[in-house]
Structures are given as C-alpha cells and as structure tokens.
Write a protein that holds these residues in place. Structure first.
Motif, mmCIF file in Angstrom:
data_model
loop_
_atom_site.group_PDB
_atom_site.id
_atom_site.type_symbol
_atom_site.label_atom_id
_atom_site.label_comp_id
_atom_site.label_asym_id
_atom_site.label_seq_id
_atom_site.Cartn_x
_atom_site.Cartn_y
_atom_site.Cartn_z
ATOM 1 N N ALA A 185 -13.557 9.377 34.037
ATOM 2 C CA ALA A 185 -14.829 8.665 33.963
ATOM 3 C C ALA A 185 -14.815 7.748 32.766
ATOM 4 O O ALA A 185 -15.108 8.153 31.651
ATOM 5 C CB ALA A 185 -15.983 9.662 33.867
ATOM 6 N N GLN A 245 -13.673 12.625 29.704
ATOM 7 C CA GLN A 245 -14.743 11.709 30.080
ATOM 8 C C GLN A 245 -14.919 10.696 28.971
ATOM 9 O O GLN A 245 -14.812 11.040 27.797
ATOM 10 C CB GLN A 245 -16.051 12.469 30.312
ATOM 11 C CG GLN A 245 -17.209 11.574 30.733
ATOM 12 C CD GLN A 245 -18.510 12.341 30.889
ATOM 13 O OE1 GLN A 245 -18.559 13.533 30.626
ATOM 14 N NE2 GLN A 245 -19.562 11.666 31.289
ATOM 15 N N THR A 255 -17.572 7.346 28.236
ATOM 16 C CA THR A 255 -18.674 6.531 28.734
ATOM 17 C C THR A 255 -19.148 5.610 27.623
ATOM 18 O O THR A 255 -19.318 6.041 26.490
ATOM 19 C CB THR A 255 -19.849 7.409 29.196
ATOM 20 O OG1 THR A 255 -19.360 8.384 30.110
ATOM 21 C CG2 THR A 255 -20.912 6.578 29.886
#
Lengths: 423, 187
Positions: free
Chosen positions: A123, A257, A259
């Motif tokens: 992600a 992850q 972001t």
C-alpha cells in the motif's frame, strides 16, 4: 435378410418390402408379389455400370494410398511441408506453448523474480490534497528554526517540489500552483523487522529524524516476543526533506504499508493572515485614538479595547505560526512491527525454505493463471462448438434441399421398340 | 457372377470388414473398395445421371473415405453405410454445385446390357423403367439408387439418409408404388 420387426410398418407394406429383399437376393417370392419382384429385379438390372478402365485406375490409386500429386513428381529437396504433416504436430505444439505461457504468467504474477525488500509494500498511496478553509488551532511543540526559507528540492522521481510540500509526484504546472499555496503533508509508514531488531529500527528512525533536522513528537518502544515487540514514533520533519526522509525510513525494514497525503490549508492561512492584518490596523487606530484621548474615561476605554486587540493579535499570530509549522514540517507516523519473516528476507540469503515458499507462490499463481485461461478458453470452445454445429446443420440442410429442389424430368421422346434406349 | 451369390458374398465380406477395419486399414480398405466400388458408382451415377461426373465423385468419395478411415466408428453403422454417407455428401455437393438437373440425354448407359442381345420386351421394359424413374423426385430417385443400385439394406439406407429404419422402409414402399404406377402408365 429379414427386416427388423417394426410395429409401425403396415404388415402388408412389410411383406412387400420383404418380397423386394428376396427378389434382390435372387430368392423365390410369393406369387402375389411376382410383379413387384420383377420390377425390383428390372430396376436393379438397369443400374449403371462403371467403365473397366475407371475401376482399374481407381483401384491403382487405392493400392498406392491415394498419393498426393506433389509426391508423384520428382521435385527438388526444397519444398514446403504439406499442411497434413504439420497438422499432427500442431496440437501438441499448441499445448506446449500454452503451458509455457501459463507458467510464465504465473511466475510473473507471483512476484518471485522481483524480490522483496523495502519497496515491496502493498500500500503505497497518495491522496489528493483538499482545501482546508478553517485550519487547525492546536498548538504543537515548537520546532527549531531552520532559517532555510523556501527552497526547491528534487525528490527521487525527479519532480521539483516546494519546501512546504511533501507531494513527491507533482509535475509541471501543478507544482507551480502548489508553490503558491500552503500545503500540509503527512505520511504513515509501517515497517516489519525481526523481533530482535525492533529497538535498532526505532533508533534508526530517531537517527534519520535528527539527520534531517526534524524532531520526535512521541515514541513508544516495547520489546519481547513477536506478539509484543514493536514501536510507534511520531515525527515532524522539515517538508523540504520529507520525501528523502521517507525513503530512508522505508529502508529500515520491510515496508508493510506506506501512505502519503497532502492537505491544502491555503484558505485558512489567508483567512488568519487577513484577520491579523485587520487586527493590526485596528490596533494602529486605537493607538492614535489613545494619543488623542482627552479624558481619563476615554483613555481607559481605548486602553481596554487595545488590550482586546492585542490579545486577538497574539492569538492570530499563534495561529499563523501554527499553520506555518504545519506547512514547514511534515508529520510522520512510523510503526515498527516484529516479524520473523522480514528478517530472513533482509538477510539476503536464499534458503531452501525461501525456495519452497517461492515454489508455492509460483504454483499458486500458475494455477490461477491456468484457471483464468480456462475461463477464457472454455466459453470460446463452447462458442466455436456451437458455430461448428450450426455450420454442420446448415450444410446438411443445404444438401437435403438439393434433393428437394430436384424436379422430375419430363418423359424423354418416344423411341421405337427395336432400338435400345441409348443416347 | 450370379446375383444371389454376389449379394451374399458381398454381405459376408461386409461383416468381415466390419470386424477388421481398425486393425489393418490399408488392406481392409482395399477389400472395401473391391466389394463396394461398383455399388458406389452405380448409386452416384443414379443420382447425378452423368457418367463423367459420377466417376469424379466416386473417386473423390473413395479418396475422402481413405483419408478419414481412422474416424470410422463401428457404433455408427456398417462401414458400407459410412462409405455411402461420404459418397452421398459428395454427390449432393456436386449436384448443388451444378444447380440443375442433368438432362436425360447424358444418362449413363448400361454398356453391359447394351452389349447383350436384348429381347424387344426387355428393351421396352428397360425404357419404361427409365421413363418412370424420370417422373420421380430427386429424393425418390436417390432412394431408388441407394436401394437398387447401391444394394444397401433398409437399415443402411436409414443410416445414410439419417432416418429410422421404419421410415426408410415406408418411404421406399411409397416410392416403389409410385414407380410401379409410372411404369404402368408409360407402358
């Protein structure tokens, strides 16, 4: 030969058909069917006869296995292979090629060849910025003054970024707009490291923060086994170095992850600035009024209003400073998770366990690719089958219509009884 | 050869071929050719009524059967029915290609018969039959060709034409009856 006993045939009809069979076999028939037998015999006797030459020639071709015309001639060695010879190998070749393609797709899909590492996070997203009209009033820890002002830096993608933005992929004209606006950025990063490397990773986060002249807002590190070990750090890093810092932080472990997001707070910034300017003008007016005040009451009144304005100015300055901080420093949230698998990948060694894991990934992806191929091929095969059946049925009907379209001939011209029916 | 003996011998050969067709294809196919060539030609000539076209179609049918001999399945009928099915398709394709009915002046000539000394009565009967055959429809004429020229059984006729044996028998009887009436009228 006896006819199959079929109840649907009239018995008389069946007897007559039986008589025809006997007549054609040269056997005796009952007297009542003598005329019918004679007709059958006469029709059979009138059947066309093949020319002896034709029969012999065709028999020779049968004995030679109907050779193709090309094989009869003496031709040079260089000649293209007949289609029939290739046809037998076509199906196996197609099957092999399809299998290779499916396995290749499976290997590519499994990601085995691309390897793991810090860039394999599933992600990595970046949300678009949005306009914040109100801004935030929360006070944060005062960062050290960098004194660097606005400057352009180049991130790893090669796009120019504003010092107050951490949008790494803002190209061209959009970058110019961002330069004029106030954009707040933040990033969330989750790393996976071996259990015994959690504290080292947390130390690495702090070191990177210091390197880029940021500061740690809060940190929490816990040890123990894989279930309990971990770390959570909140950072503030100058926006000019945010992208590079994010890249360095990502290398500390296996990225689970990542972001990034930006928020446009230009509206709030402009609003606060405008209110501050208004407050300053009001203060100037009040100071002039104070200088012109004649009575103690007027002086006290003006002073009271001045106190209000000063308070308002102080609050607005704080808000402006806070907005500046939000733009000049990007917020980072770094979570470090303990994971034994991450350590093995980071070691760079390829063990039998890795091989088994990769083999399983390839097998799973190959099966998936094969299923997808089947999902495409089966409907296509069904469609082709339907088309083939339809074509075969149409061809059959056309042939039958040929017979139906064949009309009876007019009787030929009368001939004398002494002349055989000849051309 | 006596008609009864030739017909029985052909039947025996047929049964033997059905059993051995898949074992030695080349030899068995040659045996099939020898036992069926005349019958296939007679049938095709009866449908096309053109000697040259009948020879071409007969040769094409045998070649096509030779190339597809591995596709023969005993469960689908006798090998004669299978062969005649191929010949039927070839003949109908030729008929469709020509898109016309062959005039009677190119009907195949029974050279064997004309070589013999025929009685007037036989000649009259033969002429009557040919005229009567000319009054039949294409489908009826084809049925006559299958049964009387090709020498197929009713079951084989049904297999070739794609119908049941009872329907084939009924249609054959109807055709024979019509032929009989036509012969009586032309006589």
């Amino acid at each position: 030969m006896k006819l199959r006993n079929d109840r649907s045939i009239d018995p008389q009809v069946e007897r007559e058909l039986q008589a025809i069979e006997h007549a054609l076999a040269g056997e005796q028939v009952e007297p009542e069917f003598a005329e019918l037998a004679a007709l059958a015999t006469a029709v059979h006797g009138d059947r066309p006869q093949a020319a002896p030459g034709f029969v012999a020639q065709l028999g020779e071709r049968v004995e030679r296995g109907f050779p193709l015309a090309r094989e009869d001639a003496a031709e040079p060695l260089r000649r293209p292979l007949p289609w029939r010879r290739l046809r037998g190998a076509l199906l196996p070749a197609t099957a092999v090629a399809s299998s290779i393609a499916i396995v290749a797709v499976g290997i590519a899909s499994s990601g085995v060849l691309s390897g793991g590492g810090s860039d394999a996070g599933p992600a990595v997203s970046q949300r678009n910025s949005k306009v914040d009209q109100t801004g935030r009033l929360n006070k944060t820890a005062t960062p050290p003054v960098t004194g660097e002002g606005v400057r352009s830096t180049t991130d790893v993608q090669g796009a120019a970024t504003d010092a107050r933005s951490i949008a790494p992929q803002v190209p061209g004209r959009l970058a110019e707009r961002v330069h004029d606006r106030k954009v707040e950025g933040d990033a969330d990063l989750t790393l996976a490291v071996p259990v015994d490397k959690v504290e080292d990773a947390a130390d690495g986060v702090v070191e990177i923060t210091d390197r880029y002249r940021g500061f740690v807002v809060s940190s929490q590190v816990s040890g123990g086994d894989a279930a309990n070990a971990g770390a959570m750090l909140r950072l503030r890093i100058p926006a000019a170095h945010a992208q590079q810092a994010l890249a360095d932080l990502s290398k500390l472990g296996h990225v689970r992850q990542r972001t990034q997001s930006t928020q446009d707070i230009t509206g709030g910034f402009v609003s606060v600035k405008q209110r501050l300017a208004d407050a300053n003008r009001e203060r100037q007016n009040l100071l002039r009024q104070l200088a012109q005040a004649g009575t103690p009451n007027e002086t006290a009144s003006v002073r009271a209003r001045l106190r209000d304005v000063n308070g308002r100015i102080a609050r607005l300055r704080d808000q402006l400073e806070d907005l500046d901080n939000r733009v000049n420093f990007s917020s980072f949230s770094v979570a470090v998770q303990a994971d034994d698998r991450a350590g093995k990948a980071d070691d760079g060694k390829f063990t039998p366990g890795d091989a088994l894991r990769d083999a399983g990934d390839i097998l799973g992806a190959t099966v998936g690719a094969a299923l997808v191929a089947l999902a495409i091929l089966i409907p296509a095969a069904l469609l082709l089958g339907l088309v083939w059946f339809a074509a075969a049925g149409a061809r059959r009907r056309m042939r039958e219509r040929t017979l139906d379209g064949d009309v009876p001939l007019a009787p030929p011209a009368e001939q004398t009884s002494s002349e055989p029916s000849d051309r | 050869m006596d008609r009864r003996q030739s017909r029985s011998k052909g039947m025996e050969q047929t049964e033997a071929l059905s059993l051995a067709f898949s074992e030695t294809p080349q030899a068995v196919f040659e045996a099939l050719y020898r036992s069926s060539c005349d019958d296939v030609y007679a049938y095709v000539a009866g449908v096309l009524r053109d000697r040259a076209a009948a020879e071409d179609v007969t040769a094409a049918a045998f070649e096509r059967a030779y190339r597809k001999r591995a596709s023969y399945k005993p469960g689908h009928g006798t090998h004669r029915a299978w062969l005649f099915g191929i010949a039927r398709n070839a003949a109908l394709d030729e008929l469709r290609r020509r898109k016309r009915v062959t005039p009677s002046d190119v009907e195949p000539v029974d050279e064997a018969a004309t070589a013999q000394i025929e009685s007037a009565d036989t000649a009259l009967k033969r002429a009557s039959i040919r005229r009567a055959l000319g009054t039949l429809t294409g489908r009826e004429r084809e049925l006559i060709a299958l049964k009387f020229y090709g020498g197929l059984s009713n079951a084989e006729v049904a297999a070739v034409t794609g119908t049941t044996e009872s329907n084939a028998g009924t249609f054959l009887h109807r055709t024979i009856t019509k032929l009989r009436k036509a012969c009586d009228e032309t006589a």
